[in-house]
Design an enzyme around this catalytic site. Structure first.
Site, PDB file in Angstrom:
ATOM      1  N   HIS A   1       0.956  -1.167   0.027  1.00 46.12           N
ATOM      2  CA  HIS A   1      -0.124  -0.070  -0.019  1.00 46.12           C
ATOM      3  C   HIS A   1       0.875   1.357  -0.033  1.00 46.12           C
ATOM      4  O   HIS A   1       1.981   1.187   0.542  1.00 46.12           O
ATOM      5  CB  HIS A   1      -0.797   0.107   1.089  1.00 46.12           C
ATOM      6  CG  HIS A   1      -1.946   0.865   1.153  1.00 46.12           C
ATOM      7  ND1 HIS A   1      -1.530   2.153   1.899  1.00 46.12           N
ATOM      8  CD2 HIS A   1      -3.248   0.981   1.228  1.00 46.12           C
ATOM      9  CE1 HIS A   1      -2.835   2.902   1.925  1.00 46.12           C
ATOM     10  NE2 HIS A   1      -3.655   2.082   1.512  1.00 46.12           N
TER      11      HIS A   1
ATOM     12  N   ASP B   1       2.937  -5.064   7.963  1.00 40.28           N
ATOM     13  CA  ASP B   1       1.690  -4.015   7.949  1.00 40.28           C
ATOM     14  C   ASP B   1       0.425  -4.985   8.022  1.00 40.28           C
ATOM     15  O   ASP B   1       0.138  -5.824   7.127  1.00 40.28           O
ATOM     16  CB  ASP B   1       1.879  -3.317   6.386  1.00 40.28           C
ATOM     17  CG  ASP B   1       0.391  -2.696   6.171  1.00 40.28           C
ATOM     18  OD1 ASP B   1      -0.791  -2.814   6.898  1.00 40.28           O
ATOM     19  OD2 ASP B   1       0.147  -1.912   5.065  1.00 40.28           O
TER      20      ASP B   1
ATOM     21  N   GLN C   1      -4.846  -5.433   6.936  1.00 39.16           N
ATOM     22  CA  GLN C   1      -5.786  -6.274   6.402  1.00 39.16           C
ATOM     23  C   GLN C   1      -5.981  -7.781   7.142  1.00 39.16           C
ATOM     24  O   GLN C   1      -6.719  -8.274   6.725  1.00 39.16           O
ATOM     25  CB  GLN C   1      -5.403  -6.727   4.747  1.00 39.16           C
ATOM     26  CG  GLN C   1      -5.691  -5.401   3.936  1.00 39.16           C
ATOM     27  CD  GLN C   1      -7.203  -4.830   3.902  1.00 39.16           C
ATOM     28  OE1 GLN C   1      -8.344  -5.344   4.150  1.00 39.16           O
ATOM     29  NE2 GLN C   1      -7.254  -3.693   3.570  1.00 39.16           N
TER      30      GLN C   1
ATOM     31  N   LYS D   1     -10.436  -0.763  10.286  1.00 39.44           N
ATOM     32  CA  LYS D   1     -10.877  -2.017   9.409  1.00 39.44           C
ATOM     33  C   LYS D   1     -10.860  -3.390  10.226  1.00 39.44           C
ATOM     34  O   LYS D   1     -10.854  -4.270   9.640  1.00 39.44           O
ATOM     35  CB  LYS D   1      -9.248  -2.027   8.663  1.00 39.44           C
ATOM     36  CG  LYS D   1      -9.030  -1.143   7.620  1.00 39.44           C
ATOM     37  CD  LYS D   1      -7.859  -1.299   6.732  1.00 39.44           C
ATOM     38  CE  LYS D   1      -7.253  -0.030   5.958  1.00 39.44           C
ATOM     39  NZ  LYS D   1      -8.150   0.235   4.814  1.00 39.44           N
TER      40      LYS D   1
ATOM     41  N   CYS E   1      -4.806   2.454  -3.696  1.00 41.63           N
ATOM     42  CA  CYS E   1      -3.332   3.029  -3.153  1.00 41.63           C
ATOM     43  C   CYS E   1      -2.336   2.030  -3.365  1.00 41.63           C
ATOM     44  O   CYS E   1      -1.457   1.734  -2.501  1.00 41.63           O
ATOM     45  CB  CYS E   1      -3.730   3.228  -1.599  1.00 41.63           C
ATOM     46  SG  CYS E   1      -4.820   4.577  -1.117  1.00 41.63           S
TER      47      CYS E   1
HETATM   48  C1  LIG Z   1      -2.760  -2.916   3.312  1.00 43.25           C
HETATM   49  C2  LIG Z   1      -2.991  -1.837   3.838  1.00 43.25           C
HETATM   50  N1  LIG Z   1      -1.841  -1.033   4.377  1.00 43.25           N
HETATM   51  C3  LIG Z   1      -2.160   0.175   4.765  1.00 43.25           C
HETATM   52  C4  LIG Z   1      -3.251   0.899   4.765  1.00 43.25           C
HETATM   53  C5  LIG Z   1      -3.679   2.141   5.275  1.00 43.25           C
HETATM   54  O1  LIG Z   1      -4.645   2.044   6.332  1.00 43.25           O
HETATM   55  P1  LIG Z   1      -5.080   3.681   6.903  1.00 43.25           P
HETATM   56  O2  LIG Z   1      -5.771   4.164   5.866  1.00 43.25           O
HETATM   57  O3  LIG Z   1      -5.941   3.381   7.945  1.00 43.25           O
HETATM   58  O4  LIG Z   1      -3.876   4.441   7.134  1.00 43.25           O
HETATM   59  C6  LIG Z   1      -4.420   0.003   4.064  1.00 43.25           C
HETATM   60  C7  LIG Z   1      -5.675   0.655   4.057  1.00 43.25           C
HETATM   61  O5  LIG Z   1      -6.158   1.260   2.966  1.00 43.25           O
HETATM   62  C8  LIG Z   1      -4.190  -1.256   3.692  1.00 43.25           C
HETATM   63  O6  LIG Z   1      -5.060  -1.958   3.047  1.00 43.25           O
END
Ligand SMILES: Cc1ncc(COP(=O)(O)O)c(C=O)c1O
Lengths: 412, 131
Positions: free
Chosen positions: A121, A205, A208, A231, A370
């Protein structure tokens, strides 16, 4: 627990969209919230609201207890030693940025290597790209296998090669646990072990995975782990950064002000203990406290149920999608993934598809999610994505597939 | 065909059979414009004749709204002066498409307008990395 009992806990699922029952398949972006989370938020403001750590009155004590209690609960949830290792941030993005600022800027120097992957991401790409520009570190990318055996998985041989070629310079390997585009579940335990053998540290990370897989930071021996409350059925505005205590202690704070110091004189200051050292200013007390309710929800439903249920939905949706002509599905096979399916219907742009599905009450995401580097690899700008949560049903999948087929008829 | 929602017959028709869908060899203005979030990309060619838009050609890859929007707009702008073009409003384009200004797809709809204005004002190309 019966499926109906779970569904009944989510008031928003009673909504109608364009005269149709809401079929919410955008859970990877954010999940809906159970009644207990919504009620707890209200209750916090109605009964306990006060600032924390700085009042001697009853409300302040209650608010402090709730907020600290959520840190403790979260520590247990991921099997951390205690709440000193659990920092509340705004979201996964802020958690990763905290590491890039407070650890990266202190311990990385020109020529050091940070390893990420082709399925990250943006939140686990751009903070490191900043350090490439600022400090002259190097970023190495582990590729995602395009075709054939291992499709949608990381090229582990390439990971090992990158690590051995750069062995003296590798400082951090930062990878996503479950891809928000491919649904791939990465072998993080293996990757963490490989990383440690090379003398580097590992960050995961878990945005998910936190609501889908039991995370055990001790069993994983992971150094940093990041995820978002929103999430995992919790409120927006709260993220978590787990860090091993010695690492967190070695880092400087990245924001300064109230709550992160023990005492301040005109000439100097001394830092507060963990985790407050990294939570400067009045934090998001309400949402942070209510993360406890989201964790209770997940634990009451149980990871066994969540996984069994979501895996069934994923395979069912995958098989139904794969049956449609002109569909390209990205990532691994239906039984080899978690959470999400991203696809492309030839002849219908993903944005048109998402709009058409919405006309039938079906909420999906369309775009690059993203993850632009991964979409550059696919060679298309926008995919459509469905993603599941524990309240979805096969009936939701049926409504989605029917709407998709109707959209196709109108456009092709 | 159903007539509900955003995708009225006119839009689907212009998407499937875009008008003026061609490259011009002889043109006065040309630009490539994209929207990174959608990955829609439009290249437009404009040939002036005696101070008025004479011929318009375009090529596009993108969603139905952006392609149909450009197709419909390409028909409307023939015969306009440069001042007319600069005065075109977003609402005008949304009106052509029968869209509400609150639609989340406004960005797709007005890419055509951005291309037209960008071209005649000699702005820089902004191609889509994906296309
Ligand atoms: C794999 C992953 N990493 C990071 C993020 C970023 O999360 P957040 O927008 O809550 O910071 C997301 C969510 O969109 C994600 O799916």
């Amino acid at each position: 627990m019966e499926q109906k009992e779970i569904i009944d806990q989510f008031p928003i699922l009673k909504r109608q969209i364009n005269g149709k029952r809401l079929v919410y398949l955008d859970n990877a972006a954010t999940t809906q919230k159970p009644d207990r989370v919504i009620r707890a938020l209200r209750q916090y403001y109605e009964e306990h609201n006060a600032n924390i750590h700085r009042g001697l009155h009853t409300l302040s004590n209650e608010a402090t207890e709730l907020y600290e209690g959520a840190h403790e609960k979260c520590a247990k949830f991921i099997n951390a030693n205690n709440m000193q290792e659990v920092i509340f941030t705004r979201n996964t993005t802020e958690s990763i940025n905290l590491v890039a600022y407070a650890w990266g800027r202190k311990f990385l120097k020109k020529g050091d290597v940070v390893v990420i992957t082709g399925m990250e991401h943006h939140s686990n790409i751009v903070p490191w790209q900043m350090l490439v520009k600022e400090l002259g570190i190097r970023l190495e990318w582990v590729p995602v296998i395009d075709e054939g055996e291992g499709k949608g998985h990381l090229d582990m041989e390439e990971l090992k090669r990158i690590i051995s070629v750069n062995s003296n310079h590798i400082k951090l390997v930062s990878i996503v646990h479950v891809s928000n585009v491919l649904g791939t579940v990465n072998p993080i335990k293996d990757i963490i072990d490989i990383t440690h053998n090379a003398g580097a540290i590992a960050m995961i990370d878990a945005a998910q995975s936190a609501a889908r897989i039991k995370l055990d930071v001790k069993a994983l021996d992971v150094d940093f782990l990041a995820f978002s409350s929103h999430k995992m059925y919790g409120p927006t505005g709260i993220g978590v950064l787990y860090g091993k205590k010695d690492l967190l202690e070695s880092m400087n704070p990245w924001m300064c002000g109230g709550d992160m110091i023990r005492r301040v004189s005109r000439d100097d200051y001394s830092l507060n203990e963990l985790p407050w050292k990294f939570e400067a200013g009045t934090p998001n007390i309400a949402d942070g406290s209510v993360l406890s309710e989201a964790i209770d929800f997940i634990e009451e439903v149980g990871f066994d149920y969540i996984q069994k249920h979501e895996k069934d939905l994923i395979s069912y949706a995958y098989d139904n999608l794969a049956d449609i002509d002109d569909i390209t599905i990205f990532g691994p096979g239906g039984s080899d993934r978690l959470g999400v399916i991203s696809f492309y219907l030839n002849g219908v742009h993903a944005h048109d598809l998402a709009t058409l599905l919405n006309e039938d009450g079906v909420a999906v995401r369309a775009g690059h999610h993203c993850a632009m580097p991964l979409h550059l690899q696919f060679g298309i700008a926008a995919t459509a994505r469905i993603s599941f949560a524990v309240y979805n049903t096969r009936d939701d999948v049926d409504v989605f597939i029917k709407s998709l087929k109707d959209a196709k008829k109108r456009f092709i | 065909m159903q007539k509900k929602g955003l995708y009225k017959e006119k839009i689907v028709d212009h998407y499937k059979n875009p008008r003026n869908y061609k490259k011009l060899k002889d043109y006065d203005y040309k630009i490539t414009r994209s929207s990174a979030t959608c990955g829609d990309e439009i290249t437009i060619f404009i040939k002036m004749q005696e101070g008025l838009v004479g011929e318009v050609g375009f090529q596009a890859s993108g969603c139905a709204i952006s392609v149909a929007g450009m197709s419909i707009l390409s028909e409307k702008i023939k015969g306009m002066t440069l001042t007319d073009l600069n005065n075109l409003s977003e609402d005008f384009v949304l009106g052509l498409l029968g869209m509400d200004s609150k639609s989340p797809r406004v960005g797709c709809a007005i890419l055509s307008l951005k291309a037209v204005k960008g071209a005649i004002n000699m702005e820089e190309d902004d191609p889509c990395d994906f296309c």
